[in-house]
Design a protein around this motif. Structure first.
Motif, PDB file in Angstrom:
ATOM      1  N   ARG A  49      74.167  48.741   6.399  1.00 25.10           N
ATOM      2  CA  ARG A  49      73.370  49.590   5.502  1.00 25.10           C
ATOM      3  C   ARG A  49      71.876  49.321   5.688  1.00 25.10           C
ATOM      4  O   ARG A  49      71.074  50.244   5.711  1.00 25.10           O
ATOM      5  N   LYS A  52      70.827  50.959   8.953  1.00 26.48           N
ATOM      6  CA  LYS A  52      70.761  52.410   8.821  1.00 26.48           C
ATOM      7  C   LYS A  52      69.551  52.845   7.995  1.00 26.48           C
ATOM      8  O   LYS A  52      68.983  53.908   8.243  1.00 26.48           O
ATOM      9  N   LEU A 111      69.913  56.754   5.053  1.00 18.81           N
ATOM     10  CA  LEU A 111      71.207  56.714   4.379  1.00 18.81           C
ATOM     11  C   LEU A 111      71.599  58.037   3.743  1.00 18.81           C
ATOM     12  O   LEU A 111      72.773  58.315   3.551  1.00 18.81           O
TER      13      LEU A 111
END
Length: 165
Positions: A49, A52, A111
């Motif tokens: 995460r 990204k 995201l």
């Protein structure tokens, strides 16, 4: 030594009611769970995460963030050094909002590609705002009467001037 006692008294002192425990339980539990999930689901919620989202050195910062969330979450749950524990969590939530949620206002990125505008931002940022507000609340009022901070304070961690009376 008196200065350390004064500092600790300011850090642990609270006049907040026992009901503050409800805020501590919710804020601490969410940070603890999110910190653990950064390790259990690192691709989706940790390193992956962070990568990204464009955060540099995700292999370093995601686990570091996870450790902070776990340690600070536990401290908030038990009400120990609560004011100190919420400071890095305020920074954490501000970072999460600025890096991963504010871009949604301008068309989404990273995201949240494809999501944009005020309503998508408000939806995606709701937990971050709640955690930020809960952390700021605890920073201002302290851990409350049902906490280790209050217990330490009652047992004599008081300013030097108060001890001399």
């Amino acid at each position: 030594m008196a200065q350390l006692g004064d500092w600790m008294a300011k850090l642990t002192g609270t006049t907040a009611p026992a009901s503050v425990v409800l805020i501590r339980l919710y804020v601490g539990a969410v940070f603890l769970v999110e910190g653990i999930l950064k390790f259990l689901r690192s691709h989706a919620l940790g390193t992956g995460r962070f990568d990204k989202a464009g955060i540099p050195a995700p292999d370093f910062f995601a686990p570091l963030d996870g450790v902070f969330e776990i340690v600070c979450g536990v401290l908030v749950l038990v009400g120990l050094l609560t004011r100190l524990a919420v400071v890095p969590m305020v920074v954490d939530m501000l970072g999460a909002l600025l890096i991963t949620k504010v871009p949604i206002l301008w068309g989404g990125s990273g995201l949240f590609r494809g999501e944009s505008g005020w309503w998508d931002f408000a939806h995606e940022a709701r937990l971050d705002f709640a955690q930020l507000c809960g952390s700021l609340f605890l920073l201002f009022v302290g851990a409350g009467a049902l906490s280790l901070d209050a217990s330490l304070h009652r047992r004599g961690v008081r300013p030097a001037a108060a001890r001399q009376e």
